[in-house]
Design a protein around this motif. Structure first.
Motif, mmCIF file in Angstrom:
data_model
loop_
_atom_site.group_PDB
_atom_site.id
_atom_site.type_symbol
_atom_site.label_atom_id
_atom_site.label_comp_id
_atom_site.label_asym_id
_atom_site.label_seq_id
_atom_site.Cartn_x
_atom_site.Cartn_y
_atom_site.Cartn_z
ATOM 1 N N THR A 198 -0.407 -3.514 -8.285
ATOM 2 C CA THR A 198 -1.717 -4.438 -8.648
ATOM 3 C C THR A 198 -1.289 -5.649 -7.845
ATOM 4 O OG1 THR A 198 -0.694 -5.049 -10.585
ATOM 5 C CG2 THR A 198 -2.172 -3.240 -11.048
ATOM 6 N N LYS A 199 -2.572 -6.606 -7.759
ATOM 7 C CA LYS A 199 -2.436 -7.739 -6.954
ATOM 8 C C LYS A 199 -3.278 -8.784 -7.660
ATOM 9 C CE LYS A 199 -4.849 -8.438 -3.232
ATOM 10 N NZ LYS A 199 -5.577 -9.665 -3.130
ATOM 11 N N ASP A 200 -2.589 -9.982 -7.732
ATOM 12 C CA ASP A 200 -3.417 -11.228 -7.956
ATOM 13 C C ASP A 200 -3.757 -12.078 -7.015
ATOM 14 O OD1 ASP A 200 -1.404 -13.008 -7.532
ATOM 15 O OD2 ASP A 200 -0.747 -12.843 -9.407
ATOM 16 N N GLU A 201 -4.527 -12.989 -7.049
ATOM 17 C CA GLU A 201 -5.152 -14.058 -6.021
ATOM 18 C C GLU A 201 -3.988 -14.833 -5.598
ATOM 19 O OE1 GLU A 201 -5.064 -16.349 -9.940
ATOM 20 O OE2 GLU A 201 -5.615 -14.451 -9.254
ATOM 21 N N THR A 202 -2.824 -14.908 -5.823
ATOM 22 C CA THR A 202 -1.921 -15.647 -5.158
ATOM 23 C C THR A 202 -1.341 -14.898 -3.848
ATOM 24 O OG1 THR A 202 -0.079 -14.848 -6.505
ATOM 25 C CG2 THR A 202 -1.264 -16.659 -7.196
ATOM 26 N N PHE A 203 -1.646 -13.552 -3.928
ATOM 27 C CA PHE A 203 -1.046 -12.790 -2.868
ATOM 28 C C PHE A 203 -1.720 -12.789 -1.718
ATOM 29 C CE2 PHE A 203 0.381 -8.688 -0.575
ATOM 30 C CZ PHE A 203 1.838 -8.903 -0.803
ATOM 31 N N LEU B 38 -4.140 7.805 -1.708
ATOM 32 C CA LEU B 38 -3.764 6.517 -2.503
ATOM 33 C C LEU B 38 -3.668 5.374 -1.590
ATOM 34 C CD1 LEU B 38 -3.815 5.388 -5.217
ATOM 35 C CD2 LEU B 38 -1.501 6.401 -5.766
ATOM 36 N N ILE B 39 -2.670 5.686 -0.620
ATOM 37 C CA ILE B 39 -2.247 4.319 0.356
ATOM 38 C C ILE B 39 -3.472 3.824 0.790
ATOM 39 C CG2 ILE B 39 -1.200 3.830 2.444
ATOM 40 C CD1 ILE B 39 0.793 5.976 1.910
ATOM 41 N N GLN B 40 -4.631 4.463 1.041
ATOM 42 C CA GLN B 40 -5.620 4.088 1.998
ATOM 43 C C GLN B 40 -6.501 3.342 0.739
ATOM 44 O OE1 GLN B 40 -7.199 7.891 3.577
ATOM 45 N NE2 GLN B 40 -7.618 6.918 5.717
ATOM 46 N N LYS B 41 -6.847 3.983 -0.277
ATOM 47 C CA LYS B 41 -7.628 3.384 -1.295
ATOM 48 C C LYS B 41 -6.945 1.976 -1.716
ATOM 49 C CE LYS B 41 -9.244 3.600 -6.082
ATOM 50 N NZ LYS B 41 -9.176 2.443 -6.412
ATOM 51 N N LYS B 42 -5.579 1.627 -1.755
ATOM 52 C CA LYS B 42 -4.855 0.432 -1.971
ATOM 53 C C LYS B 42 -5.007 -0.502 -0.891
ATOM 54 C CE LYS B 42 -3.882 0.838 -6.363
ATOM 55 N NZ LYS B 42 -4.592 0.100 -7.388
ATOM 56 N N GLN B 43 -5.232 0.084 0.076
ATOM 57 C CA GLN B 43 -5.365 -1.054 1.369
ATOM 58 C C GLN B 43 -6.936 -1.477 1.240
ATOM 59 O OE1 GLN B 43 -3.975 2.054 4.300
ATOM 60 N NE2 GLN B 43 -2.235 0.685 4.999
ATOM 61 N N LYS B 44 -7.548 -0.816 1.114
ATOM 62 C CA LYS B 44 -9.127 -1.100 1.050
ATOM 63 C C LYS B 44 -9.391 -1.998 0.094
ATOM 64 C CE LYS B 44 -13.626 0.715 1.066
ATOM 65 N NZ LYS B 44 -14.624 1.968 1.178
ATOM 66 N N ASP B 45 -8.957 -1.676 -1.192
ATOM 67 C CA ASP B 45 -9.194 -2.375 -2.423
ATOM 68 C C ASP B 45 -8.665 -3.959 -2.387
ATOM 69 O OD1 ASP B 45 -10.259 -0.361 -3.767
ATOM 70 O OD2 ASP B 45 -8.482 0.365 -5.086
ATOM 71 N N PHE B 46 -7.334 -3.987 -1.582
ATOM 72 C CA PHE B 46 -6.760 -5.225 -1.418
ATOM 73 C C PHE B 46 -7.094 -5.910 -0.200
ATOM 74 C CE2 PHE B 46 -3.230 -3.340 -4.285
ATOM 75 C CZ PHE B 46 -3.848 -3.466 -5.375
#
Length: 322
Positions: A72-77, A112-120
């Motif tokens: 997961t990712k927060d706004e500081t990344f 799943l890699i593509q999804k995370k790349q797009k989401d973030f």
């Protein structure tokens, strides 16, 4: 006097050149992506455009492939680095796996890699790295997976390489990739009764890598900067506590009994774990002298290599010079 000054200047220049010989960056191995000030500053000083970021693990649960601990990712990344996805796959995933299942796994890992790349909204690198401690019993299936993932993704597929896979390369096999990342750590089990540093024992590493110069694939190098604590109870059983440092041992409820080793004097919760009186706690960490010795050894074996330090954490990076 002039000759002495010139000699000193040459030695100084040579020293600087050696310290800058290898480009470097980091692994990021926490489940929630965040960056504090120290981590941002350290990352910005690296001289490669990449950050190797763990996205998720793959395990087999009740006979089915499951992504575990998806990032997961927060706004500081926030970073301008290109994010290289890293996926850890347990070796037993490749036992008794069919060709159809391998294709299914490769498709789903990439999706799943593509999804995370797009989401973030990541700045995407042209590389995917797979981390797996494959063996002679799984190499055929694992290597087929790497080939299929490359075919599906159109990316450069790289993988990690453990010390035993170098030493026993004829048995382990050579992965079908253009580059591997040699993991210069985990030289022994931390759960053994041993006086050696289980993260990095340099003599053990040198023994494993006697013939690393003969390995037929381009090698980059992963070096450790992490630390941990090893708890031992009265029965001699061990347990790991991640990310402990020597400073954590400075506690009035601990009695120093050796270098980076203490005995618990009072029952209680320490570092999120309940420890009884009489338990011992030993911290294993890495020094710059150890890292420099490894680099000097590898410089004689490999013509050129980049370094990826494991891993980017403010608690670790502040103890090292890069």
């Amino acid at each position: 006097m002039k000759k002495i000054c010139l000699t000193f200047l040459f030695a100084f220049i040579l020293c600087c050149q050696n310290s800058e010989k290898h480009s470097y960056t980091f692994y990021y191995w926490r489940t929630n992506l965040s960056l504090n000030t120290t981590e941002k500053e350290t990352l910005n000083k690296t001289n490669t455009p990449y950050l190797y970021t763990r996205f998720f693990d793959i395990e087999k649960v009740n006979g089915k492939f499951q992504p575990i601990a998806v990032v997961t990712k927060d706004e500081t990344f926030k970073t301008e680095k290109e994010i290289v996805p890293v996926v850890f796959i347990k070796n037993d995933v490749f036992y008794d796996i069919t060709l159809e299942e391998i294709h299914f796994l490769a498709n789903n890992v990439f999706s799943l890699i593509q999804k995370k790349q797009k989401d973030f909204g990541f700045k995407i690198a042209h590389e995917i790295q797979i981390d797996c401690d494959w063996t002679a019993g799984t190499n055929k299936e694992y290597f087929t997976f790497l080939t299929k993932l490359k075919e599906i993704s159109g990316k450069q597929i790289t993988c990690t390489l453990r010390l035993h896979q170098v030493k026993n390369s004829k048995l382990s096999g050579i992965p079908p990739v253009r580059k591997v990342y040699l993991m210069c750590y985990s030289t022994s089990s931390p759960l053994e009764n041993s006086s050696r540093n289980s993260i990095l024992d340099v003599p053990t590493l040198k023994d494993y890598l006697k013939s690393v110069n003969k390995y037929p694939i381009k090698i980059d190098v992963a070096l450790p900067i992490y630390s941990w604590g090893i708890v031992t109870n009265q029965l001699g059983k061990h347990k790991l506590i991640n990310a402990l440092s020597s400073k954590d041992l400075e506690n009035p409820n601990f009695k120093k009994i050796g270098q980076d080793k203490v005995q618990v004097l009072k029952d209680g919760f320490y570092f999120g774990n309940y420890l009884n009186k009489g338990f011992t706690l030993k911290v294993e960490a890495i020094t710059d002298d150890q890292l420099n010795e490894v680099k000097a050894f590898l410089d004689k074996k490999l013509s050129d290599y980049a370094i990826v330090y494991y891993h980017l954490d403010g608690k670790f990076v502040s103890d090292h010079k890069f």
